[in-house]
Design a protein around this motif. Structure first.
Motif, PDB file in Angstrom:
ATOM      1  N   LYS A  43     -13.293   1.427  -5.732  1.00 48.17           N
ATOM      2  CA  LYS A  43     -14.061   0.832  -5.099  1.00 48.17           C
ATOM      3  C   LYS A  43     -13.603   0.691  -3.762  1.00 48.17           C
ATOM      4  O   LYS A  43     -14.187   0.837  -2.626  1.00 48.17           O
ATOM      5  CB  LYS A  43     -14.355  -0.765  -5.572  1.00 48.17           C
ATOM      6  N   ARG A  44     -12.102   0.415  -3.484  1.00 51.12           N
ATOM      7  CA  ARG A  44     -11.597   0.280  -2.222  1.00 51.12           C
ATOM      8  C   ARG A  44     -11.433   1.627  -1.461  1.00 51.12           C
ATOM      9  O   ARG A  44     -11.945   1.755  -0.262  1.00 51.12           O
ATOM     10  CB  ARG A  44     -10.159  -0.184  -2.396  1.00 51.12           C
ATOM     11  N   ALA A  45     -11.393   2.774  -2.161  1.00 52.35           N
ATOM     12  CA  ALA A  45     -11.336   3.892  -1.692  1.00 52.35           C
ATOM     13  C   ALA A  45     -12.677   4.268  -1.177  1.00 52.35           C
ATOM     14  O   ALA A  45     -12.754   4.916  -0.113  1.00 52.35           O
ATOM     15  CB  ALA A  45     -10.869   5.181  -2.552  1.00 52.35           C
ATOM     16  N   ARG A  46     -13.772   4.237  -1.885  1.00 49.81           N
ATOM     17  CA  ARG A  46     -14.854   4.456  -1.559  1.00 49.81           C
ATOM     18  C   ARG A  46     -15.463   3.550  -0.403  1.00 49.81           C
ATOM     19  O   ARG A  46     -16.216   3.952   0.510  1.00 49.81           O
ATOM     20  CB  ARG A  46     -16.028   4.042  -2.694  1.00 49.81           C
ATOM     21  N   ALA A  47     -15.161   2.429  -0.131  1.00 52.71           N
ATOM     22  CA  ALA A  47     -15.600   1.243   0.954  1.00 52.71           C
ATOM     23  C   ALA A  47     -14.818   1.899   2.217  1.00 52.71           C
ATOM     24  O   ALA A  47     -15.459   1.886   3.342  1.00 52.71           O
ATOM     25  CB  ALA A  47     -15.007  -0.016   0.735  1.00 52.71           C
ATOM     26  N   LYS A  48     -13.671   2.496   2.085  1.00 51.41           N
ATOM     27  CA  LYS A  48     -12.994   3.018   3.331  1.00 51.41           C
ATOM     28  C   LYS A  48     -13.522   4.566   3.561  1.00 51.41           C
ATOM     29  O   LYS A  48     -13.032   5.020   4.625  1.00 51.41           O
ATOM     30  CB  LYS A  48     -11.590   2.938   3.168  1.00 51.41           C
ATOM     31  N   GLY A  49     -14.035   4.859   2.409  1.00 47.33           N
ATOM     32  CA  GLY A  49     -14.527   6.590   2.575  1.00 47.33           C
ATOM     33  C   GLY A  49     -13.282   7.395   2.701  1.00 47.33           C
ATOM     34  O   GLY A  49     -13.123   8.453   3.284  1.00 47.33           O
ATOM     35  N   ASP A  50     -12.138   7.055   1.839  1.00 42.56           N
ATOM     36  CA  ASP A  50     -10.646   8.001   2.015  1.00 42.56           C
ATOM     37  C   ASP A  50     -10.476   8.210   0.553  1.00 42.56           C
ATOM     38  O   ASP A  50      -9.932   7.330  -0.266  1.00 42.56           O
ATOM     39  CB  ASP A  50      -9.730   7.011   2.536  1.00 42.56           C
ATOM     40  N   ILE A  51     -10.665   9.462   0.277  1.00 42.48           N
ATOM     41  CA  ILE A  51     -10.351  10.022  -1.346  1.00 42.48           C
ATOM     42  C   ILE A  51      -8.892   9.998  -1.714  1.00 42.48           C
ATOM     43  O   ILE A  51      -8.467   9.839  -2.873  1.00 42.48           O
ATOM     44  CB  ILE A  51     -11.123  11.415  -1.574  1.00 42.48           C
ATOM     45  N   ASP A  52      -8.142   9.946  -0.497  1.00 41.32           N
ATOM     46  CA  ASP A  52      -6.727  10.104  -0.779  1.00 41.32           C
ATOM     47  C   ASP A  52      -6.238   8.812  -1.215  1.00 41.32           C
ATOM     48  O   ASP A  52      -5.297   8.767  -1.865  1.00 41.32           O
ATOM     49  CB  ASP A  52      -6.010  10.225   0.430  1.00 41.32           C
ATOM     50  N   LEU A  53      -6.995   7.871  -0.852  1.00 43.18           N
ATOM     51  CA  LEU A  53      -6.612   6.301  -1.681  1.00 43.18           C
ATOM     52  C   LEU A  53      -6.775   6.242  -3.092  1.00 43.18           C
ATOM     53  O   LEU A  53      -6.053   5.633  -3.820  1.00 43.18           O
ATOM     54  CB  LEU A  53      -7.410   5.436  -1.258  1.00 43.18           C
ATOM     55  N   LEU A  54      -7.672   7.246  -3.702  1.00 46.32           N
ATOM     56  CA  LEU A  54      -7.837   7.582  -5.023  1.00 46.32           C
ATOM     57  C   LEU A  54      -7.155   8.356  -5.751  1.00 46.32           C
ATOM     58  O   LEU A  54      -6.694   8.191  -6.798  1.00 46.32           O
ATOM     59  CB  LEU A  54      -9.460   7.840  -4.930  1.00 46.32           C
ATOM     60  N   THR A  55      -6.680   9.415  -5.028  1.00 46.04           N
ATOM     61  CA  THR A  55      -5.903  10.544  -5.603  1.00 46.04           C
ATOM     62  C   THR A  55      -4.605  10.353  -5.687  1.00 46.04           C
ATOM     63  O   THR A  55      -3.672  10.940  -6.469  1.00 46.04           O
ATOM     64  CB  THR A  55      -6.173  11.963  -4.980  1.00 46.04           C
ATOM     65  N   GLY A  56      -3.924   9.142  -4.813  1.00 45.47           N
ATOM     66  CA  GLY A  56      -2.729   8.910  -4.858  1.00 45.47           C
ATOM     67  C   GLY A  56      -1.716  10.026  -4.148  1.00 45.47           C
ATOM     68  O   GLY A  56      -0.617   9.988  -4.442  1.00 45.47           O
ATOM     69  N   LYS A  57      -2.382  10.629  -3.058  1.00 39.38           N
ATOM     70  CA  LYS A  57      -1.516  11.782  -2.613  1.00 39.38           C
ATOM     71  C   LYS A  57      -0.443  11.037  -1.609  1.00 39.38           C
ATOM     72  O   LYS A  57       0.783  11.560  -1.230  1.00 39.38           O
ATOM     73  CB  LYS A  57      -2.347  12.535  -1.518  1.00 39.38           C
ATOM     74  N   ARG A  58      -0.405   9.626  -1.098  1.00 43.92           N
ATOM     75  CA  ARG A  58       0.563   8.995  -0.312  1.00 43.92           C
ATOM     76  C   ARG A  58       1.606   8.423  -1.216  1.00 43.92           C
ATOM     77  O   ARG A  58       2.496   7.806  -0.486  1.00 43.92           O
ATOM     78  CB  ARG A  58      -0.196   8.200   0.503  1.00 43.92           C
ATOM     79  N   GLU A  59       1.528   8.404  -2.598  1.00 40.75           N
ATOM     80  CA  GLU A  59       2.410   7.773  -3.293  1.00 40.75           C
ATOM     81  C   GLU A  59       3.713   8.648  -3.564  1.00 40.75           C
ATOM     82  O   GLU A  59       3.650   9.740  -3.602  1.00 40.75           O
ATOM     83  CB  GLU A  59       1.784   7.558  -4.551  1.00 40.75           C
ATOM     84  N   ALA A  60       4.912   7.800  -3.986  1.00 35.40           N
ATOM     85  CA  ALA A  60       6.004   8.984  -3.929  1.00 35.40           C
ATOM     86  C   ALA A  60       5.966   9.384  -5.346  1.00 35.40           C
ATOM     87  O   ALA A  60       5.535   8.755  -6.447  1.00 35.40           O
ATOM     88  CB  ALA A  60       7.070   7.796  -3.835  1.00 35.40           C
ATOM     89  N   PRO A  61       6.618  10.665  -5.547  1.00 37.23           N
ATOM     90  CA  PRO A  61       6.463  11.256  -6.783  1.00 37.23           C
ATOM     91  C   PRO A  61       7.158  10.504  -7.881  1.00 37.23           C
ATOM     92  O   PRO A  61       8.247   9.723  -7.507  1.00 37.23           O
ATOM     93  CB  PRO A  61       7.186  12.647  -6.438  1.00 37.23           C
ATOM     94  N   MET A  62       6.893  10.696  -8.916  1.00 36.93           N
ATOM     95  CA  MET A  62       7.672  10.018 -10.213  1.00 36.93           C
ATOM     96  C   MET A  62       8.791  10.798 -10.719  1.00 36.93           C
ATOM     97  O   MET A  62       8.812  12.082 -10.762  1.00 36.93           O
ATOM     98  CB  MET A  62       6.766   9.726 -11.267  1.00 36.93           C
ATOM     99  N   LYS A  63       9.858  10.247 -10.910  1.00 38.17           N
ATOM    100  CA  LYS A  63      11.070  10.878 -11.397  1.00 38.17           C
ATOM    101  C   LYS A  63      10.969  11.031 -12.842  1.00 38.17           C
ATOM    102  O   LYS A  63      10.336  10.532 -13.645  1.00 38.17           O
ATOM    103  CB  LYS A  63      12.342   9.876 -11.217  1.00 38.17           C
ATOM    104  N   SER A  64      11.738  12.256 -13.253  1.00 31.68           N
ATOM    105  CA  SER A  64      11.421  12.634 -14.786  1.00 31.68           C
ATOM    106  C   SER A  64      12.067  11.611 -15.677  1.00 31.68           C
ATOM    107  O   SER A  64      11.414  11.575 -16.471  1.00 31.68           O
ATOM    108  CB  SER A  64      12.343  13.932 -14.825  1.00 31.68           C
ATOM    109  N   ASP A  65      13.016  10.940 -15.231  1.00 34.36           N
ATOM    110  CA  ASP A  65      13.538  10.071 -16.270  1.00 34.36           C
ATOM    111  C   ASP A  65      12.672   8.527 -16.261  1.00 34.36           C
ATOM    112  O   ASP A  65      12.938   7.565 -16.986  1.00 34.36           O
ATOM    113  CB  ASP A  65      15.090   9.640 -15.991  1.00 34.36           C
TER     114      ASP A  65
END
Length: 312
Positions: A43-65
């Motif tokens: 809902k937040r991503a749609r309201a701002k029209g920003d798909i990157d908020l939905l896909t999480g491209k700006r989040e830090a990668p998860m470590k293997s452990d």
């Protein structure tokens, strides 16, 4: 910034889970909690029209452990072996990849995901291995004729890759915190007790007494016999069995006859076990809802209050 039209946004909207996708084990977060968070993010991503908020491209990668530390992610583990214990139950061993640690606490369970006839189902199972086991984890699973998850598990072959999600629940145990642990289990309810017992016997400075009472139909239905026999050799561990369908003690090996009650668990048996404790008892109970409630009522009648009991 990503751009989508209304039709694209509707396609990206999270789907509400079906009741079958909840394992009903009180997981936090539950699949429905995750859905609500994903829906809010959508809902937040749609309201701002920003798909990157939905896909999480700006989040830090998860470590293997950290793979299994994220409650919202399933991780794939290869089935290494399976060992049939009874007609309906087997021990399944899964390989843990290098660099990934389950980081289990005592008595915690993992969530299994499967698909049957296009329907996703999830169930919780408790590893029976030591919490510090390296390179693998093992789960005890009983299959049911009409069980949805059982239908999926019946298709497993060694080498298959299976989805599991991070651990939940568990018992907040600390060495020597309790004088005497009284464990009451029915069937596969024995699973969370095994890691606790092994943790105690592996620690030379832990002097906690343990009495495990396992309720099964017959001697052949007792799970993990070898491990239980091994653990009962320790000075502070005793095992006791209640067999509801065994007709005579003569059918049992000699080593089981003196520590087995034929029939059902009752108040008299529980009073005897409580009174035999060398130190103040604390009860751990794991079985069906009916079993847990019956044992709790018996324990109250035997003098234990709710603060001296823990239900898995």
């Amino acid at each position: 910034m990503g751009e989508c039209d209304d039709e694209d946004w509707l396609l990206l909207k999270p789907k509400e889970p079906l009741p079958s996708q909840c394992c009903a084990s009180g997981c936090k977060p539950c699949v429905f909690d995750i859905y609500e968070r994903e829906l809010d993010k959508w809902k937040r991503a749609r309201a701002k029209g920003d798909i990157d908020l939905l896909t999480g491209k700006r989040e830090a990668p998860m470590k293997s452990d950290d793979v299994l530390l994220n409650p919202e992610c399933f991780s794939a583990f290869q089935l290494e072996s399976l060992k049939k214990l009874t007609e309906a139950a087997s021990l399944y061993r899964f390989r843990v990849p290098i660099g990934v640690h389950l980081k289990l606490s005592l008595g915690q369970h993992l969530v299994l995901r499967g698909t049957v006839d296009g329907l996703e189902v999830q169930r919780a199972y408790t590893p029976v291995n030591r919490v510090n086991a390296e390179g693998y984890f093992e789960v005890l699973i009983k299959l049911y004729e009409d069980g949805l998850m059982s239908q999926y598990i019946k298709t497993w072959k060694v080498g298959d890759v299976i989805d599991w999600r991070r651990p939940f629940g568990g018992f907040p145990y600390k060495p020597n915190k309790y004088g005497h642990l009284l464990m009451f289990v029915s069937g596969t309810g024995i699973a969370p007790m095994l890691s606790i017992i092994q943790s105690i016997t592996d620690n030379e400075e832990d002097e906690t007494f343990v009495t495990l009472t396992g309720c099964f139909r017959t001697y052949e239905d007792i799970y993990m016999k070898s491990l239980l026999q091994e653990q009962s050799l320790y000075w502070n561990v005793k095992t006791f069995y209640v067999l509801s369908k065994e007709e005579t003690l003569e059918n049992l090996p000699w080593s089981y006859r003196e520590k087995t009650h034929l029939g059902r668990l009752n108040l008299e048996v529980i009073k005897t076990l409580v009174n035999s404790c060398r130190k103040a008892p604390f009860a751990l109970v794991c079985g069906s809802v009916t079993f847990n409630q019956d044992v709790l009522n018996y324990l109250r009648s035997a003098g234990l209050d709710e603060d001296s009991c823990f239900m898995f």
